[in-house]
Design an enzyme around this catalytic site. Structure first.
Site, PDB file in Angstrom:
ATOM      1  N   HIS A 178      30.532  79.967  23.780  1.00 38.44           N
ATOM      2  CA  HIS A 178      30.450  78.522  23.550  1.00 38.44           C
ATOM      3  C   HIS A 178      29.020  78.028  23.696  1.00 38.44           C
ATOM      4  O   HIS A 178      28.788  76.888  24.057  1.00 38.44           O
ATOM      5  CB  HIS A 178      31.342  77.756  24.542  1.00 38.44           C
ATOM      6  CG  HIS A 178      32.803  77.993  24.377  1.00 38.44           C
ATOM      7  ND1 HIS A 178      33.414  79.149  24.779  1.00 38.44           N
ATOM      8  CD2 HIS A 178      33.789  77.226  23.828  1.00 38.44           C
ATOM      9  CE1 HIS A 178      34.713  79.084  24.505  1.00 38.44           C
ATOM     10  NE2 HIS A 178      34.961  77.934  23.922  1.00 38.44           N
ATOM     11  N   PHE A 195      32.471  80.008  16.813  1.00 34.90           N
ATOM     12  CA  PHE A 195      33.667  80.436  16.077  1.00 34.90           C
ATOM     13  C   PHE A 195      33.403  80.647  14.596  1.00 34.90           C
ATOM     14  O   PHE A 195      34.276  81.109  13.858  1.00 34.90           O
ATOM     15  CB  PHE A 195      34.814  79.445  16.291  1.00 34.90           C
ATOM     16  CG  PHE A 195      35.179  79.269  17.737  1.00 34.90           C
ATOM     17  CD1 PHE A 195      35.057  80.340  18.622  1.00 34.90           C
ATOM     18  CD2 PHE A 195      35.601  78.054  18.240  1.00 34.90           C
ATOM     19  CE1 PHE A 195      35.368  80.195  19.964  1.00 34.90           C
ATOM     20  CE2 PHE A 195      35.908  77.905  19.581  1.00 34.90           C
ATOM     21  CZ  PHE A 195      35.792  78.972  20.452  1.00 34.90           C
ATOM     22  N   GLU A 253      40.034  79.755  11.354  1.00 33.26           N
ATOM     23  CA  GLU A 253      38.726  79.374  10.798  1.00 33.26           C
ATOM     24  C   GLU A 253      38.479  80.001   9.436  1.00 33.26           C
ATOM     25  O   GLU A 253      37.979  79.339   8.525  1.00 33.26           O
ATOM     26  CB  GLU A 253      37.593  79.743  11.765  1.00 33.26           C
ATOM     27  CG  GLU A 253      37.428  78.784  12.931  1.00 33.26           C
ATOM     28  CD  GLU A 253      38.366  79.076  14.081  1.00 33.26           C
ATOM     29  OE1 GLU A 253      39.165  80.039  13.971  1.00 33.26           O
ATOM     30  OE2 GLU A 253      38.319  78.353  15.104  1.00 33.26           O
ATOM     31  N   ALA A 260      30.127  76.271  17.450  1.00 35.40           N
ATOM     32  CA  ALA A 260      29.414  77.053  16.440  1.00 35.40           C
ATOM     33  C   ALA A 260      29.781  78.531  16.514  1.00 35.40           C
ATOM     34  O   ALA A 260      29.841  79.223  15.496  1.00 35.40           O
ATOM     35  CB  ALA A 260      27.912  76.885  16.626  1.00 35.40           C
ATOM     36  N   LEU A 309      45.042  76.943  13.443  1.00 35.79           N
ATOM     37  CA  LEU A 309      43.985  77.695  14.119  1.00 35.79           C
ATOM     38  C   LEU A 309      43.634  78.919  13.270  1.00 35.79           C
ATOM     39  O   LEU A 309      44.210  79.991  13.455  1.00 35.79           O
ATOM     40  CB  LEU A 309      44.467  78.119  15.515  1.00 35.79           C
ATOM     41  CG  LEU A 309      43.392  78.464  16.534  1.00 35.79           C
ATOM     42  CD1 LEU A 309      43.985  78.465  17.924  1.00 35.79           C
ATOM     43  CD2 LEU A 309      42.739  79.799  16.265  1.00 35.79           C
TER      44      LEU A 309
END
Lengths: 370, 332
Positions: free
Chosen positions: B127, B86, B60, B84, B58
């Site tokens: 989100h 994140f 990015e 998207a 985890l």
């Protein structure tokens, strides 16, 4: 014969023995190796580090050239030839040269902005470096960037961006492709003590360990991140102690001794090439000039400590002394090597100052690959 | 040729590209063992192995940087974000490193960032966002925004073969739409084999004479519905799906405006800082003399994306809002 080896190691070090480490005193004749949860002091027998004459000359040339290139750049800045600012790695020469000299031609180097010596050791020509710093057309970025943000693809040196920490994940990705291509290559990257405080550093170390990547991460701890000393940057006695937390070996070494750097980095690279995974090496030096050419060092630095390191841990002087003491080179040979490096740097500078600036009509060219 | 879902089209593109080129690999959270948050890569790890379908920690920023590093050495990574939203974790990697790399003469960065985007039933503030507004102003990034299954497959293949970093916006809302439920202009059969959709070519979803309606992404649905309503009122609306925002099919936009003389720009993102502002400016700069009415825009409310259904509904552009704007323009 391997003078530095686990066989010669001391008994495991108790954690409390590491608190209050004095890098100047405590790394003078040994280094720290951490494997699993055990840390050991490894004594350095200098006789065993004695290089053959050809290697000795090559390393000497690179160290001296690094110093000469940066001094030429510094004087060029004072004369108004460098647009923007300039960052140098005075004091870092041994860590840069000793590490990158271990890389094979086909292997990638992911340096940071104080690794002039690593560029030179990997084969980046001084003329290209100078033209780049002067914003000229022959620099690899053709005037699009400055400083050691530049890479040199013909010798597999990556560029970097100013966001410190960002390059460690990039280096992990370069190592990742070596791993999946099974080409037996390892990747070397450098980061500063300040850079280890970023999230990117952590994400990359974790990824490298999980994926068992052939990556050697050298932390050039030059004891200042701009104006911030280690005491305000991290609380562990040595950054090498983070390595076991990630699941990789860690080392704490004197980064001003080119032969020690070379020895420890080459072992870590070999291990990585054999599929043994990543390693973390904290290589301690002292930043012997300000953060940038605009920085007033004396405003915040402990100048007594700085002078002590300059006197006793200047990587170029140290190597000169070693070579004479161990009768590898004569003082005349050393002086000649310095003169050659100086002449090479100055010729590159003079030539780069004659290079034209990039064509302003092409300002927006090359944003996309066709 | 067959009617397949947007999700199936994306999966087919990835699968075929991985079969075609061993340098293509996938990296992201939960994409291997778990098949991805939206199951686009279900079954991929079994076929292609853990080296080519990498389940990342985890992190990015970390795995995006690693993918960029791999791209520098000639690999062709496709990076998946679960949402998207994140991608904000990774701005320095994409905006500062990947985007400018070729300009800095440091070589191409052939990489695709897959961003499942936009609103989908109370996704809430983290989100539901429209990521193009964050990247549109950065030189060196291509931005693709497919609205149909045909484009999803052809454009993802094109993105993977492109030597530049591509922000590939996918619309979660479309993943599961059954082709038979879509309006005719979006119900396009998808070839089973290889094809690509070139970037920088808008698609005219519906031809018209009186008004131009420029859009992309989720709002192609509202655009087509509204155009239908206007048709029943005797107004002919041309609906254009931009398909890629960078490069932009300026010629298609200008040609349509020259023909109709009136322009409405519609997107799911907010108007302020949205792509529509740039589109309006281009039209005003280049074909002002052809305009018979002020340019109008419809976008989301000027707020973060709210979660509660009535708030989310009020936030998003709706067919009713588009119809109202079109009517005003028609009457001008």
């Amino acid at each position: 014969m391997r003078a530095i080896s686990y066989a010669a190691a001391s008994e495991p070090v108790r954690p409390e023995e590491l608190t209050g480490l004095d890098f100047h005193r405590d790394l003078a004749d040994r280094y720290l190796a951490i494997e699993g949860l055990e840390a050991r002091w490894i004594p350095i027998h200098r006789e065993g580090l004695r290089p053959d004459k050809e290697t000795a000359l090559r390393l000497h040339h690179l160290l001296s050239l690094t110093r000469a290139v940066e001094e030429s750049l510094d004087s060029a800045f004072r004369a108004g030839h460098i647009p923007g600012t300039a960052f140098f790695g005075r004091g870092n020469e041994a860590s840069s040269v000793g590490s990158a000299a271990c890389l094979r031609d086909e292997e990638w180097l992911v340096p940071m902005h104080r690794n002039c010596g690593a560029h030179l050791a990997k084969g980046h020509p001084p003329y290209s470096i100078m033209a780049h710093f002067f914003g000229r057309a022959d620099g690899p970025s053709q005037g699009r960037d400055g400083n050691f943000h530049v890479g040199y693809r013909p010798k597999r040196i990556t560029q970097l961006i100013s966001h410190i920490g960002t390059m460690v994940p990039i280096a992990a990705g370069v190592a990742w492709s070596a791993k999946v291509r099974r080409n037996g290559q390892a990747v070397l990257t450098h980061i500063g003590d300040g850079g280890t405080s970023t999230g990117d550093f952590h994400e990359a170390m974790n990824f490298a360990a999980v994926q068992k990547l052939p990556l050697v991460v050298v932390i050039d701890n030059n004891q200042y991140a701009y104006k911030t000393p280690p005491s305000d940057q991290y609380a562990c006695p040595t950054l090498a102690l983070r390595a076991p937390g990630y699941g990789m070996p860690g080392f704490l070494i004197d980064g001003t001794d080119v032969l020690v750097v070379r020895e420890v980095v080459s072992q870590a690279l070999d291990r990585a090439r054999r599929g043994g995974g990543p390693a973390l090496i904290e290589s301690v030096s002292m930043r012997l000039s300000g953060h940038s050419v605009y920085d007033r060092y004396a405003d915040y630095a402990d100048m007594e400590k700085l002078k002590l390191w300059e006197r006793e841990r200047d990587p170029v002087k140290r190597y000169d002394q070693f070579l004479v003491e161990y009768e590898v080179l004569t003082p005349e040979e050393i002086a000649a090597s310095h003169a050659r490096a100086r002449a090479e740097a100055e010729a590159a500078r003079d030539q780069a100052l004659k290079c034209p600036f990039p064509d302003p009509g092409k300002v927006a060219d090359g944003v996309f690959a066709e | 040729m067959s009617l397949i879902t947007y999700r199936e089209a994306l999966s087919a593109a990835l699968w075929e590209e991985m079969e075609r080129d061993e340098n293509v690999f996938l990296i992201g959270e939960d994409i291997g063992l778990g098949g991805g948050a939206f199951y686009v890569t279900k079954g991929f790890q079994q076929r292609f192995g853990r080296d080519r379908v990498v389940d990342a920690p985890l992190s990015e920023a970390g795995f995006t940087g690693a993918a960029i590093g791999a791209a520098l050495t000639g690999m062709r990574p496709v990076v998946e974000y679960q949402f998207a939203d994140f991608v904000t974790e990774t701005f320095k990697m994409i905006v500062d490193f990947a985007a400018g790399n070729h300009y800095r003469r440091m070589g191409p960065v052939p990489i695709v960032f897959r961003l499942p985007a936009a609103a989908l039933v109370s996704g809430g503030p983290y989100h539901s966002q429209n990521p193009e507004i964050w990247f549109f102003g950065t030189p060196g990034l291509k931005i693709a925004a497919p609205a149909t299954a045909y484009d999803a497959k052809g454009m993802l293949k094109q993105a993977i073969r492109d030597d530049n970093p591509v922000i590939f916006i996918e619309y979660k809302k479309f993943y599961s739409y059954r082709p038979e439920d879509l309006p005719a202009p979006l119900r396009i059969e998808v070839p089973e084999g290889d094809y690509t959709v070139p970037f920088g070519q808008a698609r005219t979803l519906r031809e018209g004479e009186d008004l131009t309606l420029l859009t992309f992404g989720t709002t192609v649905l509202e655009a087509l519905e509204a155009a239908q309503v206007l048709e029943s009122e005797g107004v002919s609306v041309e609906v254009i799906d931009l398909r890629t925002l960078v490069p932009l099919d300026k010629e298609a936009i200008l040609a349509s405006v020259r023909k109709t003389g009136k322009l409405l720009i519609l997107h799911e993102a907010r108007k302020r800082g949205g792509v529509g502002g740039e589109l309006a400016a281009i039209v005003a700069e280049e074909v002002f003399e052809h305009l018979d009415a002020p340019i109008r825009r419809v976008g989301a409310a000027e707020s973060p994306v709210p979660l509660s259904p009535p708030l989310e509904k009020a936030y998003l552009p709706s067919t009713a809002k588009v119809v109202e704007a079109l009517r005003e323009l028609a009457a001008f």
